[in-house]
Design an enzyme around this catalytic site. Structure first.
Site, short mmCIF file in Angstrom:
data_model
loop_
_atom_site.label_atom_id
_atom_site.label_comp_id
_atom_site.label_asym_id
_atom_site.label_seq_id
_atom_site.Cartn_x
_atom_site.Cartn_y
_atom_site.Cartn_z
N SER A 42 0.84 -1.19 0.00
CA SER A 42 0.00 0.00 0.00
C SER A 42 0.89 1.25 0.00
O SER A 42 1.68 1.43 -0.91
CB SER A 42 -0.96 -0.04 1.18
OG SER A 42 -2.01 0.88 1.03
N ASP A 51 -8.85 -4.93 -5.99
CA ASP A 51 -8.50 -3.92 -5.00
C ASP A 51 -9.30 -2.64 -5.23
O ASP A 51 -9.24 -2.04 -6.31
CB ASP A 51 -7.00 -3.61 -5.10
CG ASP A 51 -6.46 -2.86 -3.90
OD1 ASP A 51 -7.23 -2.11 -3.27
OD2 ASP A 51 -5.27 -3.02 -3.59
N HIS A 70 -7.63 -5.45 -1.36
CA HIS A 70 -6.44 -4.76 -0.84
C HIS A 70 -5.78 -5.52 0.31
O HIS A 70 -4.57 -5.44 0.47
CB HIS A 70 -6.85 -3.37 -0.36
CG HIS A 70 -5.71 -2.44 -0.13
ND1 HIS A 70 -4.90 -1.98 -1.15
CD2 HIS A 70 -5.23 -1.87 1.01
CE1 HIS A 70 -3.98 -1.17 -0.67
NE2 HIS A 70 -4.14 -1.09 0.64
#
Length: 348
Positions: free
Chosen positions: A182, A270, A302
């Protein structure tokens, strides 16, 4: 306080549940080398009994020890991170280092069990988790110091932590890779383009590659007047007002500078960092003649991946690191056989 002392100040102790009369507590206990166990505390008898472990096969002696590392940024700000080393006796020289900046960025790393960290430690790597400015848990001012600093101050805080490890003899500057997810994936890609000679390989999991495009996507998905988009404008910047700055800190625009091989991992579903961030980055790197591989997790978002996808990720990560940052057998650690767990003494 007594329970913390009972666990020798090496465990995070949480009261998971209590009996109606408050005489018995169910404790959840964890730590860097303790992936999580449940204990029953009888307050009247002042006795603690273990109930069971979430992962009984992961004995502490098989997991890497973690230590806090304090350091200062270039401007003198006091920072710290956590260094996990491979289990067993220290090797002849520092283990190859994996720098693992956390996601968020407004979260933090803690002194606790982390499956990715311990997986890498079990393969002979040391893992460094820096808490850079912009992290939570250190006051509002510390978190807001990271606003508008993607690719700037926050990035430098990570590199200053790496320099501190080298200065303390805890890392070899010639044997380091950077792995992040991320926001941490963005840090990894930014390192690949802005400081291309620092790391031997780069791994970005669901990482941001284009700050302008990411902000435009959030505005489209959440709406220009939403609290979500308002937060990201404060954190990252306005794609219209700050466009030049965001472009200058978008790794996808500087792929020609990349020297290290890059592994990209992303869930196709995601909804937080869109799959297109890695897909476009892979095309740009390949078009520039760089070494890159994109691993697509077809049915994943995600986070909270299935066991099957997590295993695939670990296999790909291990193979990539083995190819580009192999562990030196002469410097590897020796892991002792795991002894049988001893019964816990009574609390004082």
């Amino acid at each position: 306080a007594g329970l913390v002392r009972f666990f020798e100040n090496q465990r995070n102790v949480t009261i998971y549940s209590r009996s109606d009369d408050d005489k018995k507590w169910l404790l959840s206990v964890s730590g860097p080398d303790e992936p999580g166990s449940f204990y029953l505390y009888d307050r009247t008898a002042r006795k603690v009994d273990v109930i069971g472990s979430r992962y009984p096969h992961l004995h502490p002696d098989r997991l890497g020890p973690m230590r806090r590392v304090d350091y200062r940024a270039q401007d003198g700000t006091a920072l710290h991170g956590y260094l996990t080393t491979p289990p067993g006796a220290p090797g002849a020289r520092p283990a190859p280092l994996i720098v693992m900046p956390h996601g968020g960025p407004e979260v933090r790393d803690v002194y606790d069990y982390h499956p990715w960290v311990q997986f890498l430690a079990s393969r002979g790597y040391a893992v460094f988790q820096p808490n850079f400015r912009g992290s939570s848990g250190f006051g509002r001012a510390f978190a807001e110091a990271g606003y508008g600093q993607w690719g700037g101050l926050m990035q430098q805080d990570v590199l200053d932590g790496v320099d501190a490890l080298v200065a303390q003899g805890l890392a070899d500057p010639s044997r380091m890779c950077i792995v992040g997810a991320s926001y941490g994936g963005y840090v990894a890609l930014q390192a690949a383009t802005a400081t291309p000679d620092r790391f031997r390989c780069v791994v970005s999991i669901a990482g941001v590659s284009d700050l302008v495009q990411t902000q435009n996507n959030d505005r489209r998905i959440h709406g220009v007047d939403s609290e979500v988009y308002e937060y990201w404008v404060r954190s990252v910047g306005d794609p219209r007002r700050d466009r030049e700055k965001l472009e200058s800190r978008s790794p996808i625009r500087f792929v020609s500078a990349v020297q290290a091989p890059v592994l990209l991992v992303h869930g196709r579903l995601d909804g937080i960092v869109l799959y297109s961030e890695s897909e476009r980055m892979e095309r740009a790197l390949r078009g520039a003649g760089k070494s890159v591989k994109l691993v697509t997790l077809e049915r994943e978002g995600h986070r909270n991946w299935s066991d099957q996808s997590t295993t695939l990720f670990f296999n790909e990560l291990e193979a990539f690191l083995k190819s580009h940052l192999p562990v030196d057998p002469a410097g590897a650690t020796a892991v002792a056989p795991a002894p049988a767990p001893a019964p816990a003494p009574a609390p004082k």
